[in-house]
Design an enzyme around this catalytic site. Structure first.
Site, mmCIF file in Angstrom:
data_model
loop_
_atom_site.group_PDB
_atom_site.id
_atom_site.type_symbol
_atom_site.label_atom_id
_atom_site.label_comp_id
_atom_site.label_asym_id
_atom_site.label_seq_id
_atom_site.Cartn_x
_atom_site.Cartn_y
_atom_site.Cartn_z
ATOM 1 C CG ASP A 108 -0.222 -0.092 2.526
ATOM 2 O OD1 ASP A 108 0.983 0.190 2.560
ATOM 3 O OD2 ASP A 108 -0.866 -0.435 3.527
ATOM 4 C CB SER A 109 0.315 4.601 -1.228
ATOM 5 O OG SER A 109 -0.784 5.081 -0.469
ATOM 6 N N GLY A 110 0.922 3.908 2.014
ATOM 7 C CA GLY A 110 1.195 4.586 3.279
ATOM 8 C C GLY A 110 0.154 5.632 3.635
ATOM 9 N N GLY A 111 -0.684 5.990 2.675
ATOM 10 C CA GLY A 111 -1.675 7.045 2.893
ATOM 11 C C GLY A 111 -2.626 6.764 4.039
ATOM 12 C CG PHE A 112 -5.692 3.385 5.927
ATOM 13 C CD1 PHE A 112 -6.978 3.898 5.970
ATOM 14 C CD2 PHE A 112 -5.314 2.479 6.905
ATOM 15 C CE1 PHE A 112 -7.867 3.517 6.970
ATOM 16 C CE2 PHE A 112 -6.191 2.088 7.907
ATOM 17 C CZ PHE A 112 -7.471 2.612 7.940
ATOM 18 C CG ASP A 147 -5.038 6.979 -1.592
ATOM 19 O OD1 ASP A 147 -4.082 6.529 -0.921
ATOM 20 O OD2 ASP A 147 -6.186 6.524 -1.523
ATOM 21 C CG ASP A 188 -5.858 -5.315 2.106
ATOM 22 O OD1 ASP A 188 -5.478 -4.950 3.237
ATOM 23 O OD2 ASP A 188 -6.428 -4.533 1.312
ATOM 24 C CB CYS A 209 -11.527 -26.902 8.598
ATOM 25 S SG CYS A 209 -10.070 -25.880 8.339
ATOM 26 C CB CYS A 232 -6.398 -25.573 8.793
ATOM 27 S SG CYS A 232 -7.134 -25.443 10.445
ATOM 28 C CB CYS A 283 -9.691 -28.317 11.725
ATOM 29 S SG CYS A 283 -10.447 -26.692 11.978
ATOM 30 C CG HIS A 318 -9.402 -22.317 11.569
ATOM 31 N ND1 HIS A 318 -9.972 -23.458 11.037
ATOM 32 C CD2 HIS A 318 -10.418 -21.413 11.683
ATOM 33 C CE1 HIS A 318 -11.282 -23.248 10.846
ATOM 34 N NE2 HIS A 318 -11.565 -22.019 11.235
#
Length: 376
Positions: free
Chosen positions: A93-97, A147, A267, A305, A307, A310, A336
């Site tokens: 990500d760009s770091g903006g958030f 952004d 994500d 499941c 995994c 489980c 899991h």
């Protein structure tokens, strides 16, 4: 293996799409869920185990990595893939958030953002140019343009000024990114919950030209209903032949609803963070391992499941290790949850390819509505 970056749409069912994003480091099957490796690690997981859950791509975090250990250091050590032992694609990500949500005393200007680090209070600046430089040093395969993440709620005027600033920054990001074969740059649509602003943003981004497009400024507190309202039209404004990425989403039903409305990539920290706090995602909804009802239960979290949590451990054991604050519970529950999320994506890919997405979605909601198995 592909030499460049590309996207091939394989099938659609309604607005839901399935396809393949090709990169020099491997293919990404869409719809794709990207586990979040904030500080060059998916917490409580080994990279090879993350791959075993079915993940094709990870997300790395520009803001956190630029502060610690720094992008320059990662570059000297051979780039982010080598540094964290993940040879498959990485999106940063760009770091903006994070600048908007984590950094103290930030100052926003036309040039960029200056802020104080949440780690040690040191002063930093991110501009579109610096964001592109950091992401180049990290060596990420998919780079996000810088952004301003418009806060919610925002007035129409605030959202418009924010969106137009982001579009000017998008052009600067594109210019600074330059020509990097095998690496992709995604633009980010803004405009909050205002349809005309989303339209203007989408047009501005397509004029600049990107390898993929994100729907930004959602999952910031507006609630699922409003998010879905925006997703009814926002993805349709973006090119059909490029990947569409909904940033920071989300819960399983958010993800299914987003795919239904034409989103290809998502994500979220939720599966890993929830794993560490005892929250478990299953086909029958969410269960909380710290509840006393599990302490004598020899059954798995989900009998269907595959995994390791489980296959090899009981609810009673997971309850005990959570209560005792043992590290293994974070590992097993995170594994899991990530496995569950990747299973969810595979289920949708198969259903879209078969043209049975509506039935799959109905079954998904019906199963979740049943709730957890009865206590013993």
């Amino acid at each position: 293996m592909a030499t460049g970056f590309g996207f091939e749409l394989k099938a659609t069912d309604g607005k839901a799409r399935t396809g393949v994003i090709s990169t020099p480091r491997g293919d990404i099957r869409t719809p794709a869920f990207m586990p979040v490796g904030t500080a060059a690690t998916v917490k409580a997981m080994l990279p090879e185990n993350v791959r075993e859950t079915g993940a094709d791509i990870l997300l790395g975090n520009t803001y956190h990595l630029m502060l610690r250990p720094t992008a320059e250091r990662i570059d000297r050590l051979g780039g982010l893939h080598k540094f964290m032992n993940w040879e498959r694609p990485i999106l940063t990500d760009s770091g903006g958030f994070q600048v908007m949500s984590l950094a103290g005393l930030r100052k926003l200007t036309e040039k960029g953002v200056t802020f104080k680090s949440h780690v040690d209070g040191s002063k930093h600046e991110i501009t579109p140019e610096r964001s592109m430089e950091i992401q180049r040093l990290l060596g990420s395969d998919i780079v996000m343009c810088f952004d301003e993440c418009t806060p919610f709620p925002a007035t129409e005027k605030q959202a418009l000024e924010s969106m137009r600033l982001s579009m000017r920054w998008a052009q600067r990001s594109r210019d600074a990114f330059g020509d990097r074969p095998g690496h992709a740059l995604f633009g980010i649509q803004q405009g909050s919950t205002f349809r005309d602003q989303r339209e203007e943003s989408a047009e501005a981004l397509q004029k600049i030209g990107f390898d993929g497009y994100a729907v930004g400024g959602l999952a910031v507190g507006e609630g699922q209903e409003m998010m879905f309202d925006v997703l009814e039209y926002a993805p349709d404004m973006l090119p059909v032949d490029k990947p569409r990425y909904l940033m920071g989403v989300g819960k399983p039903d958010d993800i299914v609803g987003a795919v239904k409305r034409g989103i290809d990539m998502m994500d979220c920290v939720l599966p890993s963070r929830s794993g560490r706090t005892g929250q478990v995602f299953t086909r029958r909804g969410v269960l909380n391992i710290k509840n006393a009802r599990h302490q004598d239960d020899p059954r798995p979290l989900d009998e269907h499941c595959t995994c390791p949590a489980c296959r090899n451990y009981s609810r009673a054991y997971l309850h005990h290790t959570f209560r005792a604050k043992e590290i293994i519970q974070s590992m097993l529950l995170t594994w899991h949850n990530l496995h569950y999320y990747q299973d969810l994506m595979q289920g949708m890919r198969d259903a879209i390819a078969a043209g049975t997405f509506a039935q799959w979605e109905a079954d998904f909601h019906a199963k979740r509505a049943e709730g957890d198995i009865e206590p013993l």
